[in-house]
Scaffold this motif. Structure first.
Motif, PDB file in Angstrom:
ATOM      1  N   THR A  16     -16.352 -42.192 -61.305  1.00 55.42           N
ATOM      2  CA  THR A  16     -15.838 -42.534 -62.099  1.00 55.42           C
ATOM      3  C   THR A  16     -14.301 -42.959 -61.796  1.00 55.42           C
ATOM      4  O   THR A  16     -13.607 -44.312 -62.091  1.00 55.42           O
ATOM      5  CB  THR A  16     -15.308 -41.488 -63.510  1.00 55.42           C
ATOM      6  N   TYR A  17     -13.796 -42.050 -60.737  1.00 56.96           N
ATOM      7  CA  TYR A  17     -12.345 -42.653 -60.135  1.00 56.96           C
ATOM      8  C   TYR A  17     -12.738 -43.679 -59.244  1.00 56.96           C
ATOM      9  O   TYR A  17     -11.736 -44.574 -59.272  1.00 56.96           O
ATOM     10  CB  TYR A  17     -12.053 -41.413 -59.377  1.00 56.96           C
ATOM     11  N   ARG A  18     -13.874 -43.871 -58.455  1.00 52.42           N
ATOM     12  CA  ARG A  18     -13.781 -44.946 -57.504  1.00 52.42           C
ATOM     13  C   ARG A  18     -13.966 -46.226 -58.569  1.00 52.42           C
ATOM     14  O   ARG A  18     -13.196 -47.103 -57.978  1.00 52.42           O
ATOM     15  CB  ARG A  18     -15.196 -45.031 -56.944  1.00 52.42           C
ATOM     16  N   ASN A  19     -14.646 -46.394 -59.527  1.00 52.31           N
ATOM     17  CA  ASN A  19     -14.828 -47.502 -60.583  1.00 52.31           C
ATOM     18  C   ASN A  19     -13.495 -47.759 -61.028  1.00 52.31           C
ATOM     19  O   ASN A  19     -12.787 -49.085 -61.130  1.00 52.31           O
ATOM     20  CB  ASN A  19     -15.703 -47.437 -61.200  1.00 52.31           C
ATOM     21  N   THR A  20     -12.696 -46.749 -61.573  1.00 47.67           N
ATOM     22  CA  THR A  20     -11.316 -47.040 -62.000  1.00 47.67           C
ATOM     23  C   THR A  20     -10.386 -47.528 -61.236  1.00 47.67           C
ATOM     24  O   THR A  20      -9.642 -48.501 -61.381  1.00 47.67           O
ATOM     25  CB  THR A  20     -10.719 -45.659 -62.615  1.00 47.67           C
ATOM     26  N   LEU A  21     -10.129 -47.183 -59.799  1.00 46.02           N
ATOM     27  CA  LEU A  21      -9.466 -47.637 -58.788  1.00 46.02           C
ATOM     28  C   LEU A  21      -9.829 -48.766 -58.414  1.00 46.02           C
ATOM     29  O   LEU A  21      -8.900 -49.672 -58.132  1.00 46.02           O
ATOM     30  CB  LEU A  21      -9.489 -46.670 -57.578  1.00 46.02           C
ATOM     31  N   LEU A  22     -11.000 -49.372 -58.279  1.00 41.98           N
ATOM     32  CA  LEU A  22     -11.686 -50.518 -58.042  1.00 41.98           C
ATOM     33  C   LEU A  22     -10.956 -51.481 -59.245  1.00 41.98           C
ATOM     34  O   LEU A  22     -10.638 -52.784 -58.610  1.00 41.98           O
ATOM     35  CB  LEU A  22     -12.932 -50.634 -57.804  1.00 41.98           C
TER      36      LEU A  22
END
Length: 222
Positions: A16-22
């Motif tokens: 979730t954090y990875r996709n949001t940051l991406l």
């Protein structure tokens, strides 16, 4: 920080954090049609960055697939300057708070050593032979999830950091109990607690300290 790493014991990055940051990286720094084409893949850069954080390796030991470690280093500082890491964490924290409302807040501080002294706002750490260092103040919920974090010079007393730390909350403050140790005990801080609508659980000087395991576990994990 448990939002960033889904299983913090194994330091696995939360998707979730990875996709949001991406998505924030792609929105803030889109691919330009003119000029020199960008070689670095943002997904490769993020995976390489969090591999470095997870293992503690040196930057020069990093081997990205689409560019050099220097390119990843420069892009990381570019994203940090734009505040993308904090924005992504705030978005995930708001989604987390909507389904997991905090039952209580816990506030405490800890020293962060700065070996090279290149960070602004350093102060003498009186517990470490006067070496220059930072003091990290954090507020967590009952699960140990950080809802506020701010750095101060190491020579600042805890009692003077109370209001400044709570002013940096990443989410709306709920009217629940706030637990701290005796280092924050003062009339001014108690009045500020009432002003924010929080239940005063600041340990009084000379009285036993409430058990605050979530904040201690969070500092130990960081």
């Amino acid at each position: 920080f448990k939002i960033i790493f889904a299983r913090h014991r194994h330091m696995r990055l939360s998707q979730t954090y990875r996709n949001t940051l991406l998505s924030l990286v792609q929105e803030t720094f889109p691919i330009q049609r003119r000029g020199r084409p960008r070689v670095l893949d943002p997904e490769d850069a993020l995976d390489s960055l969090f591999r470095l954080i997870r293992t503690g390796m040196q930057w020069r030991e990093l081997v990205p697939e689409t560019a050099s470690y220097i390119t990843v280093f420069k892009h990381t500082h570019r994203w940090a300057t734009a505040g993308l890491f904090e924005k992504a964490y705030t978005r995930c924290l708001q989604a987390y708070s909507a389904t997991h409302p905090a039952r209580r807040y816990e506030l405490d501080t800890s020293f962060v050593k700065n070996q090279y002294g290149r960070t602004s706002g350093l102060g003498s750490n009186l517990t470490d032979r006067g070496r220059r260092a930072l003091k990290l103040a954090a507020v967590v919920d009952h699960n140990g999830v950080v809802v506020c974090a701010r750095t101060f010079p190491a020579n600042k007393p805890d009692v003077t950091l109370f209001a400044a730390t709570l002013s940096e909350m990443l989410i709306n403050i709920r009217r629940i109990a706030l637990f701290t140790d005796r280092g924050f005990d003062s009339r001014k801080n108690r009045r500020h607690t009432q002003y924010l609508g929080l239940t005063d659980r600041i340990a009084r000087r000379g009285s036993p300290v409430h058990r605050r395991l979530p904040i201690e576990h969070t500092f130990a994990w960081i």
